[in-house]
Design an enzyme around this catalytic site. Structure first.
Site, short mmCIF file in Angstrom:
data_model
loop_
_atom_site.label_atom_id
_atom_site.label_comp_id
_atom_site.label_asym_id
_atom_site.label_seq_id
_atom_site.Cartn_x
_atom_site.Cartn_y
_atom_site.Cartn_z
N GLU A 111 36.31 50.63 28.46
CA GLU A 111 36.04 49.37 29.19
C GLU A 111 34.85 49.50 30.13
OE1 GLU A 111 39.94 48.62 30.80
OE2 GLU A 111 40.74 48.10 28.82
N TYR A 131 39.57 42.76 24.57
CA TYR A 131 41.00 42.53 24.29
C TYR A 131 41.36 42.81 22.82
CZ TYR A 131 42.02 40.60 28.92
OH TYR A 131 42.24 40.44 30.27
N ASN A 184 47.22 36.14 35.78
CA ASN A 184 47.65 37.25 36.65
C ASN A 184 46.50 37.93 37.40
OD1 ASN A 184 46.61 38.66 34.52
ND2 ASN A 184 48.54 39.59 33.86
N LYS A 224 39.77 38.35 37.39
CA LYS A 224 39.68 37.37 36.30
C LYS A 224 39.27 35.99 36.86
CE LYS A 224 43.26 39.66 33.48
NZ LYS A 224 44.62 39.47 32.87
N HIS A 250 42.50 42.52 35.88
CA HIS A 250 42.66 43.46 34.77
C HIS A 250 42.38 44.86 35.32
CE1 HIS A 250 42.23 45.45 30.89
NE2 HIS A 250 41.26 46.12 31.50
P1 IDP Z 1 47.90 44.19 31.43
O1 IDP Z 1 46.82 43.22 31.88
O2 IDP Z 1 48.96 44.35 32.49
O3 IDP Z 1 47.36 45.50 30.93
P2 IDP Z 1 48.43 43.53 28.64
O4 IDP Z 1 49.74 43.64 27.97
O5 IDP Z 1 47.35 44.51 28.27
O6 IDP Z 1 48.67 43.49 30.22
O7 IDP Z 1 47.89 42.06 28.35
C1 IDP Z 1 46.56 41.69 28.65
C2 IDP Z 1 46.56 40.33 29.30
O8 IDP Z 1 46.99 39.37 28.35
C3 IDP Z 1 47.54 40.18 30.47
O9 IDP Z 1 47.02 40.63 31.69
C4 IDP Z 1 47.75 38.68 30.47
O10 IDP Z 1 46.66 38.01 31.09
C5 IDP Z 1 47.72 38.35 28.98
N1 IDP Z 1 49.07 38.34 28.40
C6 IDP Z 1 49.84 39.40 28.06
N2 IDP Z 1 51.03 39.02 27.57
C7 IDP Z 1 51.02 37.67 27.61
C8 IDP Z 1 51.96 36.68 27.25
O11 IDP Z 1 53.07 36.96 26.78
N3 IDP Z 1 51.60 35.37 27.45
C9 IDP Z 1 50.38 35.02 27.97
N4 IDP Z 1 49.47 35.93 28.32
C10 IDP Z 1 49.77 37.23 28.16
MG MG Z 2 46.24 45.94 29.24
#
Ligand code: IDP
Ligand code: MG
Length: 152
Positions: free
Chosen positions: A129, A52, A115, A12, A118
């Site tokens: 994807e 997303y 984080n 990212k 992805h």
């Molecule tokens: P993942 O990336 O571990 O699959 P997902 O639940 O699919 O996690 O969420 C996609 C992305 O959305 C996360 O990697 C993160 O960047 C963002 N995200 C998810 N939950 C939150 C939140 O509660 N606050 C801010 N960003 C979030």
């Molecule tokens: Mg995800």
């Protein structure tokens, strides 16, 4: 040999800005996975909302779209036995504060909204994807000389 799979992995914008792309690729290579496609690109707003889609309407959705379109990313496809699930294990929990040490997020990130990577979470997501980011002809088919040392 188990089931040969492909997964979609992306560094990212925060991972690029923090110069962590090489570290992330290195972990995937050392694990034994094979990179079969890679490109650096800016994600358009349209592509971001397709990627997303499952999060549409959630409180963090708008911020997530702004973040993912805020700078270049590196989009990749990796291949290997059980690569989808194993890559999720290498990536670690969504919240880096809960991600285990030794994982990408556990070692290199501190905040859910930043984080750094992805990774596809299922076969269905991996197919969807990889198809959003790459054409079939972008994917390289080749043998690594050490494949015999990774699998029976
Ligand atoms: P993942 O990336 O571990 O699959 P997902 O639940 O699919 O996690 O969420 C996609 C992305 O959305 C996360 O990697 C993160 O960047 C963002 N995200 C998810 N939950 C939150 C939140 O509660 N606050 C801010 N960003 C979030
Ligand atoms: Mg995800």
């Amino acid at each position: 040999m188990g089931t040969r799979e492909r997964t979609f992995l992306m560094v990212k914008p925060d991972g690029i800005q923090r110069s962590l792309a090489g570290n992330i690729i290195d972990r995937m290579e050392k694990k034994g996975f094979k990179m079969v496609a890679l490109k650096m690109m800016h994600i358009s707003h349209d592509l971001a909302s397709l990627h997303y889609k499952e999060h549409e309407g959630k409180p963090f959705y708008q911020g997530l779209l702004e973040f993912i379109t805020s700078g270049p990313v590196i989009a990749m496809i990796w291949e290997g036995d059980n690569v989808i699930e194993m890559t999720r294990t290498l990536v670690g929990a969504t919240d880096p504060g809960k991600a285990a040490p030794g994982t990408i997020r556990g070692d290199l990130a501190v905040f859910t909204g930043k984080n750094i990577v992805h990774a596809s979470d299922s076969h269905e997501s991996a197919i969807r994807e990889t198809g959003l980011f790459f054409k079939e002809e972008d994917i390289c088919s080749y043998q690594l000389t050490h494949e015999g040392w990774l699998y029976d």
